[in-house]
Design an enzyme around this catalytic site. Structure first.
Site, PDB file in Angstrom:
ATOM      1  N   LYS A  54      41.232   7.083 100.119  1.00 44.70           N
ATOM      2  CA  LYS A  54      41.205   7.431 101.538  1.00 44.70           C
ATOM      3  C   LYS A  54      39.782   7.732 101.998  1.00 44.70           C
ATOM      4  O   LYS A  54      39.382   7.336 103.101  1.00 44.70           O
ATOM      5  CB  LYS A  54      42.131   8.617 101.794  1.00 44.70           C
ATOM      6  N   GLN A  98      47.157  16.381 100.986  1.00 44.78           N
ATOM      7  CA  GLN A  98      47.700  15.535  99.925  1.00 44.78           C
ATOM      8  C   GLN A  98      48.901  16.221  99.263  1.00 44.78           C
ATOM      9  O   GLN A  98      48.829  17.372  98.845  1.00 44.78           O
ATOM     10  CB  GLN A  98      46.624  15.236  98.878  1.00 44.78           C
ATOM     11  N   ASP A 121      49.407  12.017 109.258  1.00 47.37           N
ATOM     12  CA  ASP A 121      50.495  11.588 108.379  1.00 47.37           C
ATOM     13  C   ASP A 121      51.793  11.387 109.147  1.00 47.37           C
ATOM     14  O   ASP A 121      52.712  10.728 108.656  1.00 47.37           O
ATOM     15  CB  ASP A 121      50.726  12.628 107.270  1.00 47.37           C
TER      16      ASP A 121
END
Length: 304
Positions: A54, A98, A121
């Site tokens: 990422k 995460q 997200d």
């Protein structure tokens, strides 16, 4: 028949390149640099790989990128304090925590604290609600379903009227995937491991999205001739043919047998995975544009 392989890696690379161009335009015209913050707790090797990917993608896209690495035993309050700080940081437009988090931290409390407009997200209840209500243009859409939809449309074009089966009912993939397919005027069935006659349900699908987390569960004879198969699964299984203790990655679909019947199919790896990261970058750019009142870009249209 032999299925056409949907090259998610190449499509994702093309999308990242176009996002980089759009970010350059934004910076040149407004001086606003899209910013993303990634928070990782602990040193899980798989999570470290994902976070590194990422970070690399963010740099490719000309974003401002920061990483906060916290120890496994970090106090929940300290993590929440960091989220609050990032929420108020004007240089950060997207916040990603995460997963998974250690057992002593309430995952929902952390994710729900992220401001919905910075929730790249797409996991915040407000974003989930907007997507489910059909207001995608106001939501942050989860990256894996959004990337999967782009792959399906690249393969089939207009999805209107198609029968779609989503295997898996998670909040992260299954449910938002169904909402996106409904918005494309598909007839959608959400199936799962307890669905009666799962094989029969899948055989009627023009589009199969497998996101159940069981290696190679979906067999070739489940697939309708010419169907489009999007395999979201990523599972590591023993590979003794590679040597003692070796493993390999497979999806939720038995690729070899399914490819004999499908019209289009994504590989694992190299299918949905790269698209997930590309759509994370797309969401970050969207968040930055929205922060100054600019309209969203149509990323599927950018791909042509």
């Amino acid at each position: 028949m032999s299925a056409t392989r949907i090259d998610g890696k190449a499509i994702a690379a093309d999308l990242r390149a176009k996002i980089a161009v759009e970010a350059e335009k934004l910076i040149a015209e407004t001086k606003l640099v899209p910013g993303i913050a990634v928070v990782i707790v602990g040193e899980d090797p798989a999570s470290q790989v994902y976070v590194a990917s990422k970070g690399k993608a963010a740099k490719e896209c000309n974003f401002h990128s920061v990483q906060h690495t916290l120890p496994t035993d970090v106090a929940e309050g300290d993590l929440l304090a960091l989220i609050k700080e990032l929420n108020e940081d004007p240089a950060i437009h997207g916040i990603l925590v995460q997963l998974p988090l250690p057992d002593h931290i309430d995952e929902s409390k952390v994710l729900n604290l992220i401001r919905p407009d910075k929730d790249v997200d797409g996991f915040h209840p407000i974003n989930v609600g907007l997507l489910t209500a059909g207001e995608r243009d106001k939501a942050m859409v989860p990256c894996t379903p959004a990337g999967s939809l782009i792959l399906a449309k690249r393969a089939l074009g207009n999805l209107s009227g198609k029968n779609a089966v989503v295997i898996g009912r998670s909040n992260i993939v299954g449910k938002p995937m169904a909402a996106l397919l409904l918005a494309e005027s598909c007839t959608v069935t959400i199936a799962h491991s307890r669905t009666k006659d799962l094989e029969g349900v899948v055989r009627g699908a023009d589009i199969v999205v497998a996101a159940v987390g069981r290696p190679q569960m979906v067999k070739g004879d489940w697939i309708k001739e010419g169907a489009c198969v999007i395999d979201v699964g990523i599972n590591r299984i023993p590979a003794p043919e590679r040597g003692e203790g070796k493993t390999r990655l497979v999806g939720d679909v038995d690729y070899d047998s399914a490819a004999e019947r499908a019209g289009f199919i994504t590989p694992v790896p190299g299918g949905v995975g790269p698209m997930t990261i590309a759509l994370l970058m797309a969401n970050t750019l969207t968040a930055a544009r929205r922060s100054i009142g600019l309209d969203d870009l149509d990323f599927a249209a950018l791909l042509g």
